[in-house]
Design an enzyme around this catalytic site. Structure first.
Site, short mmCIF file in Angstrom:
data_model
loop_
_atom_site.label_atom_id
_atom_site.label_comp_id
_atom_site.label_asym_id
_atom_site.label_seq_id
_atom_site.Cartn_x
_atom_site.Cartn_y
_atom_site.Cartn_z
N ASN A 209 0.85 -1.19 0.00
CA ASN A 209 0.00 0.00 0.00
C ASN A 209 0.89 1.24 0.00
O ASN A 209 2.11 1.14 -0.06
CB ASN A 209 -0.96 -0.01 1.20
CG ASN A 209 -0.21 -0.14 2.50
OD1 ASN A 209 0.58 0.72 2.88
ND2 ASN A 209 -0.45 -1.25 3.21
N ASP A 278 -4.28 -6.69 4.73
CA ASP A 278 -5.36 -7.56 5.20
C ASP A 278 -5.33 -8.92 4.51
O ASP A 278 -5.85 -9.91 5.04
CB ASP A 278 -6.72 -6.89 4.96
CG ASP A 278 -6.89 -5.64 5.81
OD1 ASP A 278 -6.44 -5.65 6.98
OD2 ASP A 278 -7.47 -4.66 5.32
N LYS A 339 -14.62 -0.34 15.21
CA LYS A 339 -13.32 -1.00 15.36
C LYS A 339 -12.81 -0.87 16.80
O LYS A 339 -12.22 -1.82 17.36
CB LYS A 339 -12.33 -0.36 14.39
CG LYS A 339 -10.97 -1.03 14.30
CD LYS A 339 -10.12 -0.37 13.20
CE LYS A 339 -8.76 -1.02 13.07
NZ LYS A 339 -7.94 -0.39 12.00
N LYS A 343 -12.32 -4.51 18.74
CA LYS A 343 -10.96 -4.97 18.99
C LYS A 343 -10.44 -4.61 20.37
O LYS A 343 -9.24 -4.75 20.66
CB LYS A 343 -10.03 -4.44 17.89
CG LYS A 343 -10.52 -4.90 16.51
CD LYS A 343 -9.49 -4.76 15.42
CE LYS A 343 -10.07 -5.35 14.12
NZ LYS A 343 -9.10 -5.32 13.01
#
Length: 401
Positions: A209, A278, A339, A343
Site C-alpha cells: 500500500n 489484510d 473498530k 478490537k
C-alpha cells in the site's frame, strides 16, 4: 523543541571542526541560545569569527581573557547551561575530561557543569579503537556523559572505517532527545508499528500500500523525546530509525505479527500505526509469473493475514494502553467506533485519506482521537505535532485511570 534552551558547544582540534559551524546553525534555527567554546587547536581548523556570526555570542577560547563580564566566565556559563555538546571531540580532550584535567576554558567549564552532557568523538579509526580511548569513554559514560558514537566512512587521513563525525542533523536530534521535551513518559515502555507490509506474489512482485511510515516514525520519535523506552516495528520505508529508538525491521504481515505479539506483555503502551496488509496471496509462485499473450485476465487467490490488533485486544494485560489507527475513505467515525469496540482498544486515531492534508506520504495529518468516553478532533498539523497531541491524550488517560 529547543526554543529558549542554553547550549554550550565545545569544539576541539580535529578536521571535523568545520562541521561544528553547521551544528551551531541548526541549533540556533531550532531556537537555542548557543555559546561556543573552542580549544586552541580548534582554531587551526576554523576561526572564532565563524561561530560568532552564527550564534551572535562571543566565542570563548581563553580562560584568562579579560574582555568579559565581571563574573567568573566558566562558572557563569556552566550555571546557565541546559546542555553541553562537544562535537567534534578529540582523543586528547576525551582523555582530559575522563580524568578531571582542567587546563583550558573548555575543560574547566566542563568540570563546573551539572547539566546533561553529550560528546561526539571524531578521529582516525585506529585511534578510535585504541583501548585507552575506549576506557576513557566508558569513564565518561560512568560519570553521566552520553557518547554519540561515530559512523563509518572515508576519513580525512585517507582510510575508511569508524571514526567519522555523525551527520550534523543526527547530532542536533540527540540534543532534542536530551532536553527538547519534559520527560513525562520516563519509565514507560512503548511499542509503535509503522509503514506498510509487503506480501510476495512471486520472487519479483508483491502486494503493498502507499504508507510511508511517517506517522508511526513521528510517534516513536516523540515518545523517545518524552523519555519513554521505545521499540519501533516497521515495514519497508525510506526513513531512518529515530535517534534513541530501538528499531525492528520486518517485511510481511506475519513477521510483524510475530515481532509485536512476542513483545506485547512487556509494554505499557502499544500504538499500531502501521498499514498492515489484510490479505496475502494464498500461494507464492516459485518463479516469476510470465505474461501470457492469449490470457485476457488473471486472478490471484488471496487469504487473510493475521489480525494483529484483534490479537492484542484479546490478550491485553491489565494496565496496558492499546491504540489503533483507522484509515477510512467514508463513514470514518462510525467505522472507527466499531473498530474501537470490536478490537477492545482504549483509543483509536481516525483519519480520512480523502481529506486534504491527511493520510499517506505527506508530512501533515488530520486526526480524530476516539475513546470510549471522548472524541477529540485535531486540526491540520504536522505529523510530529499530531504525534505529540496523540501522546498527550494517552498520557492524560493513563494518569487518570
Amino acid at each position: 523543541m529547543l526554543k529558549g534552551k542554553n547550549i554550550i558547544l565545545g569544539v576541539t582540534g580535529g578536521i571535523a571542526a568545520y562541521k561544528a559551524a553547521d551544528i551551531t546553525s541548526r541549533l540556533v534555527k531550532a531556537g537555542a541560545s548557543v555559546d561556543v567554546i573552542m580549544t586552541k587547536n580548534a582554531e587551526h581548523f576554523i576561526t572564532p569569527n565563524t561561530f560568532e556570526a552564527l550564534c551572535h555570542h562571543k566565542t570563548l577560547t581563553d580562560t584568562f581573557d579579560r574582555d568579559h563580564p565581571w563574573e567568573v566566565e566558566h562558572i557563569a556559563l556552566a550555571e546557565k547551561a541546559d546542555l553541553v555538546l562537544i562535537a567534534p571531540a578529540t582523543a586528547d580532550v576525551i582523555g582530559k575530561l575522563a580524568n578531571g584535567i582542567a587546563d583550558d576554558m573548555l575543560t574547566t567549564t566542563m568540570l563546573a557543569c551539572t547539566c546533561p552532557k553529550l560528546i561526539a568523538p571524531a578521529m582516525n579509526t585506529h585511534m578510535w579503537e585504541n583501548l585507552i580511548v575506549q576506557d576513557n569513554l566508558k569513564k565518561l559514560q560512568h560519570y553521566g556523559w552520553t557518547v554519540i558514537e561515530p559512523t563509518s566512512g572515508h576519513l580525512a587521513c585517507g582510510t575508511s572505517g569508524a571514526g567519522k563525525l555523525p551527520d550534523t542533523a543526527d547530532i542536533v536530534e540527540y540534543c532534542d532527545l536530551e532536553i527538547g521535551h519534559e520527560k513525562d513518559m520516563k519509565g514507560l515502555k512503548v511499542l509503535v508499528t509503522a509503514g506498510p507490509t509487503q506480501e510476495a506474489i512471486d520472487p519479483v512482485r508483491f502486494l503493498t500500500n502507499h504508507s510511508s511510515g511517517k506517522m508511526g516514525y513521528a510517534i516513536a520519535r516523540a515518545a523517545a523525546r518524552r523519555g519513554a523506552e521505545v521499540t519501533l516495528v516497521s515495514g519497508p520505508t525510506a526513513l531512518s530509525c529515530p535517534i534513541g529508538v530501538t528499531g525492528v525491521s520486518i517485511v510481511t504481515a506475519r513477521e510483524m505479527y510475530e515481532a509485536v505479539t512476542s513483545r506485547q506483555k512487556e509494554m505499557d503502551i502499544i500504538i499500531k500505526a502501521a498499514a498492515v496488509a489484510d490479505y496475502r496471496p494464498a500461494v507464492i509462485a516459485e518463479d516469476k509469473i510470465k505474461k501470457q499473450d492469449n490470457a485476457s485476465d488473471m486472478s490471484i487467490p488471496l487469504e487473510r493475514t493475521d489480525d494483529i490488533l484483534q490479537y492484542l485486544g484479546e490478550h491485553k494485560p491489565d494496565g496496558q494502553f492499546l491504540c489503533g489507527f483507522s484509515m477510512e475513505t467514508k463513514d470514518m467515525l462510525e467505522n472507527s467506533r466499531r473498530k474501537l469496540e470490536k478490537k477492545n482498544l482504549d483509543m483509536i486515531a481516525a483519519n480520512n485519506v480523502k481529506v486534504k492534508g491527511a493520510g499517506f506520504q505527506g508530512d501533515t495529518n488530520v486526526l480524530t482521537l476516539i475513546g470510549h468516553d471522548f472524541e477529540k478532533e485535531l486540526p491540520l498539523m504536522t505529523k510530529d505535532d499530531a504525534a505529540d497531541a496523540l501522546l498527550d491524550e494517552i498520557f492524560r488517560y493513563k494518569r487518570e485511570n
